[in-house]
Design a protein around this motif. Structure first.
Motif, PDB file in Angstrom:
ATOM      1  N   MET A   1       0.821  -1.189   0.000  1.00 42.97           N
ATOM      2  CA  MET A   1       0.000   0.000   0.000  1.00 42.97           C
ATOM      3  C   MET A   1       0.864   1.251   0.000  1.00 42.97           C
ATOM      4  O   MET A   1       0.839   2.055  -0.886  1.00 42.97           O
ATOM      5  CB  MET A   1      -0.910  -0.018   1.220  1.00 42.97           C
ATOM      6  CG  MET A   1      -1.773   1.215   1.390  1.00 42.97           C
ATOM      7  SD  MET A   1      -2.558   1.211   3.016  1.00 42.97           S
ATOM      8  CE  MET A   1      -1.109   1.352   4.045  1.00 42.97           C
ATOM      9  N   SER A   2       1.684   1.444   1.018  1.00 43.87           N
ATOM     10  CA  SER A   2       2.571   2.599   1.098  1.00 43.87           C
ATOM     11  C   SER A   2       3.752   2.216   1.950  1.00 43.87           C
ATOM     12  O   SER A   2       3.816   1.160   2.559  1.00 43.87           O
ATOM     13  CB  SER A   2       1.827   3.795   1.702  1.00 43.87           C
ATOM     14  OG  SER A   2       1.437   3.488   3.022  1.00 43.87           O
ATOM     15  N   ASP A 166      -6.170  -4.881   3.392  1.00 44.21           N
ATOM     16  CA  ASP A 166      -7.159  -5.824   2.862  1.00 44.21           C
ATOM     17  C   ASP A 166      -7.749  -5.365   1.531  1.00 44.21           C
ATOM     18  O   ASP A 166      -8.369  -6.167   0.822  1.00 44.21           O
ATOM     19  CB  ASP A 166      -8.294  -6.023   3.873  1.00 44.21           C
ATOM     20  CG  ASP A 166      -7.877  -6.912   5.031  1.00 44.21           C
ATOM     21  OD1 ASP A 166      -6.939  -7.715   4.861  1.00 44.21           O
ATOM     22  OD2 ASP A 166      -8.490  -6.794   6.113  1.00 44.21           O
ATOM     23  N   ILE A 167      -7.571  -4.080   1.178  1.00 47.28           N
ATOM     24  CA  ILE A 167      -8.213  -3.554  -0.028  1.00 47.28           C
ATOM     25  C   ILE A 167      -7.236  -2.873  -0.989  1.00 47.28           C
ATOM     26  O   ILE A 167      -7.651  -2.361  -2.026  1.00 47.28           O
ATOM     27  CB  ILE A 167      -9.327  -2.547   0.345  1.00 47.28           C
ATOM     28  CG1 ILE A 167      -8.753  -1.349   1.083  1.00 47.28           C
ATOM     29  CG2 ILE A 167     -10.404  -3.231   1.168  1.00 47.28           C
ATOM     30  CD1 ILE A 167      -9.774  -0.256   1.386  1.00 47.28           C
ATOM     31  N   LYS A 178     -13.875  -6.980  -2.466  1.00 51.82           N
ATOM     32  CA  LYS A 178     -13.674  -6.640  -3.876  1.00 51.82           C
ATOM     33  C   LYS A 178     -14.177  -5.234  -4.205  1.00 51.82           C
ATOM     34  O   LYS A 178     -13.508  -4.469  -4.900  1.00 51.82           O
ATOM     35  CB  LYS A 178     -14.381  -7.654  -4.774  1.00 51.82           C
ATOM     36  CG  LYS A 178     -13.760  -9.038  -4.779  1.00 51.82           C
ATOM     37  CD  LYS A 178     -12.381  -9.033  -5.408  1.00 51.82           C
ATOM     38  CE  LYS A 178     -11.831 -10.457  -5.530  1.00 51.82           C
ATOM     39  NZ  LYS A 178     -10.450 -10.461  -6.071  1.00 51.82           N
ATOM     40  N   GLY A 179     -15.374  -4.902  -3.717  1.00 51.07           N
ATOM     41  CA  GLY A 179     -15.915  -3.570  -3.993  1.00 51.07           C
ATOM     42  C   GLY A 179     -15.070  -2.471  -3.370  1.00 51.07           C
ATOM     43  O   GLY A 179     -14.797  -1.447  -3.994  1.00 51.07           O
ATOM     44  N   PHE A 183     -12.784   0.732  -5.068  1.00 49.37           N
ATOM     45  CA  PHE A 183     -12.801   2.100  -4.537  1.00 49.37           C
ATOM     46  C   PHE A 183     -11.393   2.574  -4.211  1.00 49.37           C
ATOM     47  O   PHE A 183     -10.995   3.685  -4.568  1.00 49.37           O
ATOM     48  CB  PHE A 183     -13.698   2.136  -3.296  1.00 49.37           C
ATOM     49  CG  PHE A 183     -13.318   3.164  -2.266  1.00 49.37           C
ATOM     50  CD1 PHE A 183     -13.597   4.506  -2.456  1.00 49.37           C
ATOM     51  CD2 PHE A 183     -12.665   2.781  -1.095  1.00 49.37           C
ATOM     52  CE1 PHE A 183     -13.246   5.452  -1.502  1.00 49.37           C
ATOM     53  CE2 PHE A 183     -12.316   3.715  -0.137  1.00 49.37           C
ATOM     54  CZ  PHE A 183     -12.605   5.054  -0.344  1.00 49.37           C
ATOM     55  N   PHE A 184     -10.610   1.724  -3.541  1.00 49.66           N
ATOM     56  CA  PHE A 184      -9.246   2.104  -3.165  1.00 49.66           C
ATOM     57  C   PHE A 184      -8.391   2.368  -4.406  1.00 49.66           C
ATOM     58  O   PHE A 184      -7.601   3.319  -4.444  1.00 49.66           O
ATOM     59  CB  PHE A 184      -8.613   1.009  -2.310  1.00 49.66           C
ATOM     60  CG  PHE A 184      -7.290   1.407  -1.701  1.00 49.66           C
ATOM     61  CD1 PHE A 184      -7.242   1.967  -0.437  1.00 49.66           C
ATOM     62  CD2 PHE A 184      -6.103   1.225  -2.391  1.00 49.66           C
ATOM     63  CE1 PHE A 184      -6.026   2.338   0.132  1.00 49.66           C
ATOM     64  CE2 PHE A 184      -4.887   1.590  -1.835  1.00 49.66           C
ATOM     65  CZ  PHE A 184      -4.848   2.148  -0.568  1.00 49.66           C
TER      66      PHE A 184
END
Length: 230
Positions: A1-2, A166-167, A178-179, A183-184
């Motif tokens: 992620m970062s 998780d996203i 998944k949704g 968005f992320f």
């Protein structure tokens, strides 16, 4: 992620944000404006008054939605995100691009305001982005309350990281995420667009603009070999 730290420990699922996001930055090409010379005025014709900066037409070239005035841009719509939504978005943007020793955070250069403007635009695609963004921000707070009994903005870095991990990578997100992963992805794209088109973002990736070179040696041999051209 970062590449931020979570309570002193790097997230196991973390990603180097510069390695992952810098590829989204692109260079811009500036084209000169060439004007034809004016015909000489007849003797005795008074000199025309000098144009002022306010003389730009309200319609026509550099005045319509399809040919905007990029020198003095104007936003002709109202931003739609609420203060609470913008607060959650700000925290998420800073999770994606946090401050480090080289550059400021995404929020420090106005990225949340940029995203608010983009998704509030009067276009069909912007309306879809707005719906997705609002749904994702609501999901973040719902998931935060479910796991930690607090909203996303009130979580610790480690708790926010646990949710974002998780996203943050859609191909490996579990079905129930998944949704949120879609968005992320969209917020990450918009955050990168906003950040790496600021002066701080360009400096972060070493972009120096159009600089004259005394000579051009061509692509390095290693690049030609990689492309199969050497």
């Amino acid at each position: 992620m970062s590449d931020h730290e979570s309570d002193g420990n790097n997230s196991a699922a973390g990603m180097d944000r510069r390695a992952a996001i810098k590829t989204l930055a692109s260079t811009a090409i500036a084209l000169p404006v060439i004007q034809a010379p004016l015909a000489p005025a007849a003797p005795g014709t008074p000199e025309p008054s000098a144009p002022t900066e306010e003389a730009a037409p309200a319609t026509g070239p550099r005045g319509t939605a399809w040919d905007p005035d990029l020198v003095r841009p104007k936003v002709r719509w109202t931003n739609k995100l609420t203060a609470a939504e913008l607060s959650t978005l700000t925290v998420l943007c800073d999770m994606i691009i946090p401050a480090d020793s080289k550059s400021p955070s995404a929020s420090a250069v106005g990225v949340p305001a940029y995203i608010n403007e983009v998704v509030s635009a009067p276009y069909d695609w912007a309306e879809r982005d707005l719906v997705q963004l609002r749904g994702g921000l609501a999901w973040l707070n719902t998931e935060s309350r479910r796991r930690f009994e607090r909203t996303f903005t009130r979580l610790t870095i480690a708790q926010r990281t646990a949710i974002c991990d998780d996203i943050c990578y859609q191909p490996k997100a579990r079905d129930e995420f998944k949704g949120a992963a879609k968005f992320f992805d969209r917020v990450r794209d918009l955050t990168a667009e906003g950040f790496y088109t600021t002066d701080a973002g360009m400096k972060d990736i070493g972009y120096v603009g159009n600089v004259a070179l005394p000579k051009f040696e061509g692509p390095p041999p290693a690049v030609l070999k990689h492309l199969g051209l050497a």
